[in-house]
Design an enzyme around this catalytic site. Structure first.
Site, mmCIF file in Angstrom:
data_model
loop_
_atom_site.group_PDB
_atom_site.id
_atom_site.type_symbol
_atom_site.label_atom_id
_atom_site.label_comp_id
_atom_site.label_asym_id
_atom_site.label_seq_id
_atom_site.Cartn_x
_atom_site.Cartn_y
_atom_site.Cartn_z
ATOM 1 N N HIS A 224 0.836 -1.189 0.000
ATOM 2 C CA HIS A 224 0.000 0.000 0.000
ATOM 3 C C HIS A 224 0.873 1.241 0.000
ATOM 4 C CE1 HIS A 224 1.200 -0.620 4.148
ATOM 5 N NE2 HIS A 224 1.130 0.691 4.260
ATOM 6 N N THR A 226 0.630 4.703 2.049
ATOM 7 C CA THR A 226 -0.086 5.391 3.119
ATOM 8 C C THR A 226 -0.287 6.870 2.781
ATOM 9 O OG1 THR A 226 0.867 3.924 4.784
ATOM 10 C CG2 THR A 226 -0.014 6.023 5.569
ATOM 11 N N HIS A 308 5.214 6.573 -1.045
ATOM 12 C CA HIS A 308 6.036 5.400 -1.345
ATOM 13 C C HIS A 308 5.279 4.120 -1.032
ATOM 14 C CE1 HIS A 308 6.373 5.678 3.007
ATOM 15 N NE2 HIS A 308 6.690 4.391 2.990
ATOM 16 N N THR A 310 6.353 0.481 0.769
ATOM 17 C CA THR A 310 7.391 -0.310 1.434
ATOM 18 C C THR A 310 7.410 -1.713 0.839
ATOM 19 O OG1 THR A 310 7.236 0.929 3.508
ATOM 20 C CG2 THR A 310 8.135 -1.302 3.635
#
Length: 388
Positions: A224, A226, A308, A310
């Protein structure tokens, strides 16, 4: 869906936005309908069924009660049996229709969804009478009294603020993104110039030869990007974000994110996301860490630079570090020449010392997502599986 449904239950992207509808048809989504008896959940459920004919609907046959947490688990046995079947058959859209007032029940459903790699959408009808207990008493099929509904209302009015909001990758996009990360690490591990610089910046306690994939074996379960970390409402100003019109209008909406770079540091592996103007509307202006994470020096970077995904973390490193690592690399790109530059098939790979490498992609990677919230139990060990 007919116009009469829109007027009754409200406007939802998953019913009225063509891009979202087509995306959900290929996604794996669990709709959790929530609201007081008589508020319009059944109409909303029927509208979803009309829009997604192959969807699976699961509904409790028992009358609602004020304190669901105290009810016998048999109340939901048939619903859970249907859910397990739907997950096993990999139904793209599953709808659970009940009041869902109790946190315990919501925790159970969101845990099931994560275990089966489904994106959760908690939705409520937007009917004018949804909180009017006198009106609801005449609407509900269960013939509940105003007093009974007022008792339930106390639970329902506890606004559900997730652990964080964000764009959640569809299963296929997540698989492609993981494959890109795997290929990226494999390519790096075969480059002498990278290994010579990087190995000196990490802790490697094994007697075996340094293995980049093994070093970054800590990977998130849910990919995902965020937008806003909320910690269930504990973070300052998160309630204003959660209740804002832009979040309400875009919750459940499909977005295609552009991944423009892959990067690695001694702590994290991540993908840089370049937001467009519509996506920037969901990026909070007060986003913590846009100053580079040190709270002292304002990063002179474009708005939303921290966006971004992760992809992996080193041992004992929290996923939140990924965004801070990205900001640090971007600040270095602004004012420092790379110590190494290597042209590779997918773009240019640059090193800024101390094990900080970024591959700026010639062609962006597009990933399909749904904008929603992440709803783990408050007691769950969540630092291992999420990235902010």
């Amino acid at each position: 869906m007919g116009a009469k449904h829109s007027k009754v239950i409200g406007n939802f992207p998953f019913l009225n936005d063509n891009g979202t509808i087509e995306t959900i048809k290929e996604a794996h989504t669990l709709f959790v309908l929530r609201g007081l008896p008589g508020s319009g959940k059944s109409i909303l459920g029927k509208a979803i069924k009309e829009k997604y004919p192959q969807s699976l609907a699961c509904a409790s046959k028992f009358p609602p009660v004020a304190d669901e947490a105290e009810t016998d688990c048999d109340r939901y046995a048939q619903v859970d049996e249907g859910l397990e079947w739907g997950f096993k058959e990999i139904k793209n859209v599953i709808v659970v229709d009940d009041n869902h007032l109790a946190a315990k029940r919501l925790d159970h459903l969101t845990s099931l969804a994560r275990d089966n790699d489904y994106i959760v959408l908690i939705v409520s009808p937007k009917t004018e009478w949804r909180n009017d207990c006198e009106k609801l008493a005449t609407q509900s099929q269960w013939k509940l009294t105003v007093e009974q509904l007022n008792s339930m209302k106390q639970s329902y009015q506890e606004y559900i603020i997730p652990y964080f909001f964000g764009w959640f990758l569809l299963r296929r996009s997540a698989q492609e993104m993981r494959k890109n990360a795997e290929d990226f690490l494999k390519q790096l591990s075969e480059m002498e110039v990278f290994l010579k610089e990087f190995v000196g910046c990490v802790e490697w306690h094994s007697e075996e030869k340094f293995n980049l994939q093994e070093y970054f074996q800590k990977k998130p379960r849910t990919l995902h990007c965020t937008t806003k970390f909320c910690n269930y409402g504990e973070v300052p100003v998160c309630r204003a974000y959660a209740e804002s019109k832009v979040v309400e209008d875009n919750y459940s909406k499909a977005f295609t994110l552009q991944v423009v770079a892959l990067f690695v540091t001694p702590r994290t592996v991540g993908a840089r996301v370049l937001l467009n103007k519509n996506q920037e509307l969901l990026w909070p202006k007060e986003q913590e860490g846009d100053d580079g994470g040190d709270g002292k020096e304002k990063a002179d970077l474009p708005f939303g630079s921290r966006a971004h995904i992760t992809l992996a973390c080193a041992p004992r490193v929290k996923a939140v570090q990924t965004g801070l690592d990205l900001l640090h690399i971007l600040k270095l790109e602004e004012g420092k020449q790379p110590t190494h530059e290597v042209d590779v098939e997918k773009g240019q790979l640059c090193c800024y010392d101390e094990g900080q490498w970024i591959l700026n992609l010639t062609k962006p990677i597009e990933v399909k997502t749904l904008f929603s919230g992440f709803y783990p139990k408050k007691t769950e060990p969540i630092t291992e599986s999420v990235g902010c």
